[in-house]
Design a protein around this motif. Structure first.
Motif, PDB file in Angstrom:
ATOM      1  N   MET A 137       7.460  25.866  36.351  1.00  0.00           N
ATOM      2  CA  MET A 137       6.508  25.444  35.331  1.00  0.00           C
ATOM      3  C   MET A 137       6.080  26.666  34.517  1.00  0.00           C
ATOM      4  O   MET A 137       5.937  27.748  35.039  1.00  0.00           O
ATOM      5  CB  MET A 137       5.272  24.824  35.968  1.00  0.00           C
ATOM      6  N   ILE A 138       5.857  26.406  33.254  1.00  0.00           N
ATOM      7  CA  ILE A 138       5.390  27.425  32.324  1.00  0.00           C
ATOM      8  C   ILE A 138       4.012  27.000  31.825  1.00  0.00           C
ATOM      9  O   ILE A 138       3.833  25.854  31.403  1.00  0.00           O
ATOM     10  CB  ILE A 138       6.328  27.529  31.093  1.00  0.00           C
ATOM     11  N   GLY A 139       3.062  27.896  31.859  1.00  0.00           N
ATOM     12  CA  GLY A 139       1.738  27.641  31.307  1.00  0.00           C
ATOM     13  C   GLY A 139       1.519  28.501  30.080  1.00  0.00           C
ATOM     14  O   GLY A 139       1.976  29.646  30.037  1.00  0.00           O
ATOM     15  N   ILE A 140       0.864  27.942  29.104  1.00  0.00           N
ATOM     16  CA  ILE A 140       0.560  28.677  27.874  1.00  0.00           C
ATOM     17  C   ILE A 140      -0.926  28.547  27.595  1.00  0.00           C
ATOM     18  O   ILE A 140      -1.493  27.454  27.682  1.00  0.00           O
ATOM     19  CB  ILE A 140       1.323  28.095  26.655  1.00  0.00           C
TER      20      ILE A 140
ATOM     21  N   GLU B  92       7.360  14.634  23.649  1.00  0.00           N
ATOM     22  CA  GLU B  92       8.026  15.697  24.407  1.00  0.00           C
ATOM     23  C   GLU B  92       7.970  15.423  25.907  1.00  0.00           C
ATOM     24  O   GLU B  92       6.945  15.634  26.545  1.00  0.00           O
ATOM     25  CB  GLU B  92       7.413  17.049  24.063  1.00  0.00           C
ATOM     26  N   ASP B  93       9.103  15.007  26.443  1.00  0.00           N
ATOM     27  CA  ASP B  93       9.184  14.686  27.876  1.00  0.00           C
ATOM     28  C   ASP B  93       8.970  15.911  28.764  1.00  0.00           C
ATOM     29  O   ASP B  93       8.526  15.782  29.904  1.00  0.00           O
ATOM     30  CB  ASP B  93      10.534  14.055  28.210  1.00  0.00           C
ATOM     31  N   GLY B  94       9.287  17.086  28.251  1.00  0.00           N
ATOM     32  CA  GLY B  94       9.149  18.303  29.044  1.00  0.00           C
ATOM     33  C   GLY B  94       7.741  18.860  29.089  1.00  0.00           C
ATOM     34  O   GLY B  94       7.475  19.847  29.765  1.00  0.00           O
ATOM     35  N   VAL B  95       6.817  18.208  28.387  1.00  0.00           N
ATOM     36  CA  VAL B  95       5.421  18.657  28.370  1.00  0.00           C
ATOM     37  C   VAL B  95       4.659  17.930  29.471  1.00  0.00           C
ATOM     38  O   VAL B  95       4.633  16.705  29.519  1.00  0.00           O
ATOM     39  CB  VAL B  95       4.771  18.390  26.992  1.00  0.00           C
ATOM     40  N   VAL B  96       4.056  18.705  30.338  1.00  0.00           N
ATOM     41  CA  VAL B  96       3.229  18.148  31.410  1.00  0.00           C
ATOM     42  C   VAL B  96       1.801  17.973  30.911  1.00  0.00           C
ATOM     43  O   VAL B  96       1.133  16.989  31.223  1.00  0.00           O
ATOM     44  CB  VAL B  96       3.257  19.076  32.646  1.00  0.00           C
ATOM     45  N   TYR B  97       1.336  18.929  30.097  1.00  0.00           N
ATOM     46  CA  TYR B  97      -0.039  18.909  29.603  1.00  0.00           C
ATOM     47  C   TYR B  97      -0.094  19.655  28.281  1.00  0.00           C
ATOM     48  O   TYR B  97       0.490  20.728  28.142  1.00  0.00           O
ATOM     49  CB  TYR B  97      -0.963  19.587  30.620  1.00  0.00           C
ATOM     50  N   TYR B  98      -0.806  19.106  27.305  1.00  0.00           N
ATOM     51  CA  TYR B  98      -0.967  19.762  26.003  1.00  0.00           C
ATOM     52  C   TYR B  98      -2.265  19.256  25.404  1.00  0.00           C
ATOM     53  O   TYR B  98      -2.400  18.076  25.108  1.00  0.00           O
ATOM     54  CB  TYR B  98       0.212  19.400  25.086  1.00  0.00           C
ATOM     55  N   ASP B  99      -3.243  20.147  25.252  1.00  0.00           N
ATOM     56  CA  ASP B  99      -4.528  19.712  24.711  1.00  0.00           C
ATOM     57  C   ASP B  99      -5.221  20.869  24.001  1.00  0.00           C
ATOM     58  O   ASP B  99      -4.892  22.037  24.224  1.00  0.00           O
ATOM     59  CB  ASP B  99      -5.423  19.161  25.817  1.00  0.00           C
TER      60      ASP B  99
ATOM     61  N   TYR C 225     -10.521  28.349  18.997  1.00  0.00           N
ATOM     62  CA  TYR C 225      -9.922  27.171  19.627  1.00  0.00           C
ATOM     63  C   TYR C 225      -8.844  27.634  20.587  1.00  0.00           C
ATOM     64  O   TYR C 225      -8.232  28.691  20.389  1.00  0.00           O
ATOM     65  CB  TYR C 225      -9.312  26.242  18.573  1.00  0.00           C
ATOM     66  N   VAL C 226      -8.612  26.838  21.629  1.00  0.00           N
ATOM     67  CA  VAL C 226      -7.621  27.182  22.637  1.00  0.00           C
ATOM     68  C   VAL C 226      -6.735  25.974  22.911  1.00  0.00           C
ATOM     69  O   VAL C 226      -7.228  24.895  23.230  1.00  0.00           O
ATOM     70  CB  VAL C 226      -8.297  27.639  23.952  1.00  0.00           C
ATOM     71  N   PHE C 227      -5.424  26.179  22.772  1.00  0.00           N
ATOM     72  CA  PHE C 227      -4.457  25.187  23.219  1.00  0.00           C
ATOM     73  C   PHE C 227      -4.087  25.537  24.654  1.00  0.00           C
ATOM     74  O   PHE C 227      -3.698  26.667  24.937  1.00  0.00           O
ATOM     75  CB  PHE C 227      -3.167  25.230  22.374  1.00  0.00           C
ATOM     76  N   LEU C 228      -4.241  24.580  25.566  1.00  0.00           N
ATOM     77  CA  LEU C 228      -3.766  24.726  26.940  1.00  0.00           C
ATOM     78  C   LEU C 228      -2.509  23.877  27.055  1.00  0.00           C
ATOM     79  O   LEU C 228      -2.528  22.686  26.733  1.00  0.00           O
ATOM     80  CB  LEU C 228      -4.825  24.266  27.939  1.00  0.00           C
ATOM     81  N   GLU C 229      -1.427  24.504  27.503  1.00  0.00           N
ATOM     82  CA  GLU C 229      -0.131  23.847  27.519  1.00  0.00           C
ATOM     83  C   GLU C 229       0.554  24.082  28.858  1.00  0.00           C
ATOM     84  O   GLU C 229       0.431  25.145  29.449  1.00  0.00           O
ATOM     85  CB  GLU C 229       0.756  24.429  26.402  1.00  0.00           C
ATOM     86  N   ARG C 230       1.296  23.087  29.298  1.00  0.00           N
ATOM     87  CA  ARG C 230       2.093  23.228  30.521  1.00  0.00           C
ATOM     88  C   ARG C 230       3.425  22.514  30.306  1.00  0.00           C
ATOM     89  O   ARG C 230       3.443  21.357  29.879  1.00  0.00           O
ATOM     90  CB  ARG C 230       1.363  22.643  31.721  1.00  0.00           C
ATOM     91  N   TYR C 231       4.504  23.230  30.590  1.00  0.00           N
ATOM     92  CA  TYR C 231       5.852  22.721  30.377  1.00  0.00           C
ATOM     93  C   TYR C 231       6.622  22.715  31.696  1.00  0.00           C
ATOM     94  O   TYR C 231       6.398  23.577  32.554  1.00  0.00           O
ATOM     95  CB  TYR C 231       6.606  23.612  29.374  1.00  0.00           C
ATOM     96  N   LYS C 232       7.542  21.754  31.829  1.00  0.00           N
ATOM     97  CA  LYS C 232       8.348  21.658  33.050  1.00  0.00           C
ATOM     98  C   LYS C 232       9.201  22.899  33.265  1.00  0.00           C
ATOM     99  O   LYS C 232       9.419  23.314  34.399  1.00  0.00           O
ATOM    100  CB  LYS C 232       9.237  20.412  33.008  1.00  0.00           C
ATOM    101  N   ASP C 233       9.695  23.489  32.163  1.00  0.00           N
ATOM    102  CA  ASP C 233      10.550  24.669  32.276  1.00  0.00           C
ATOM    103  C   ASP C 233      10.614  25.392  30.939  1.00  0.00           C
ATOM    104  O   ASP C 233      10.030  24.941  29.941  1.00  0.00           O
ATOM    105  CB  ASP C 233      11.954  24.293  32.761  1.00  0.00           C
ATOM    106  N   GLN C 234      11.331  26.497  30.916  1.00  0.00           N
ATOM    107  CA  GLN C 234      11.455  27.303  29.705  1.00  0.00           C
ATOM    108  C   GLN C 234      12.135  26.521  28.580  1.00  0.00           C
ATOM    109  O   GLN C 234      11.766  26.644  27.418  1.00  0.00           O
ATOM    110  CB  GLN C 234      12.242  28.590  30.003  1.00  0.00           C
ATOM    111  N   ALA C 235      13.113  25.712  28.923  1.00  0.00           N
ATOM    112  CA  ALA C 235      13.816  24.924  27.912  1.00  0.00           C
ATOM    113  C   ALA C 235      12.860  23.970  27.194  1.00  0.00           C
ATOM    114  O   ALA C 235      12.941  23.804  25.969  1.00  0.00           O
ATOM    115  CB  ALA C 235      14.966  24.144  28.544  1.00  0.00           C
TER     116      ALA C 235
END
Length: 93
Positions: free
Chosen positions: A1-4, A33-40, A49-59
């Motif tokens: 998982m990748i967090g941003i 986006e199916d690869g996005v776990v969380y985006y807000d 402002y802060v975007f919190l993002e979580r992706y299944k993988d780098q791709a």
């Protein structure tokens, strides 16, 4: 998982306009986006402002940045920005 954690500083008085565009991005990302776990989007104060993002993988993270709506809405947000965003990329443990 990748967090941003992407922190964006915007120009004073442009919060409502920025939020209108940024909210469209949140909706499109979560709907398409199916690869996005969380985006807000979160508001820290009147100009931060802060975007919190979580992706299944780098791709999935790379695919996010290549979408037409990301590019289009990013360009629409640019006039409200007070500088480049601060982006932290984190690896899940």
């Amino acid at each position: 998982m990748i967090g941003i954690v992407a922190t964006l500083k915007i120009k004073e008085g442009s919060g409502a306009d920025f939020e209108a565009v940024a909210s469209q991005l949140v909706e499109k990302v979560n709907a398409n986006e199916d690869g996005v776990v969380y985006y807000d989007l979160y508001k820290q104060d009147e100009t931060t402002y802060v975007f919190l993002e979580r992706y299944k993988d780098q791709a999935a993270h790379e695919a996010h940045g290549k979408t037409d709506y990301f590019r289009e809405l990013g360009a629409q947000m640019a006039p409200f920005m007070a500088g480049a965003p601060e982006v932290k990329i984190l690896q899940a443990v």
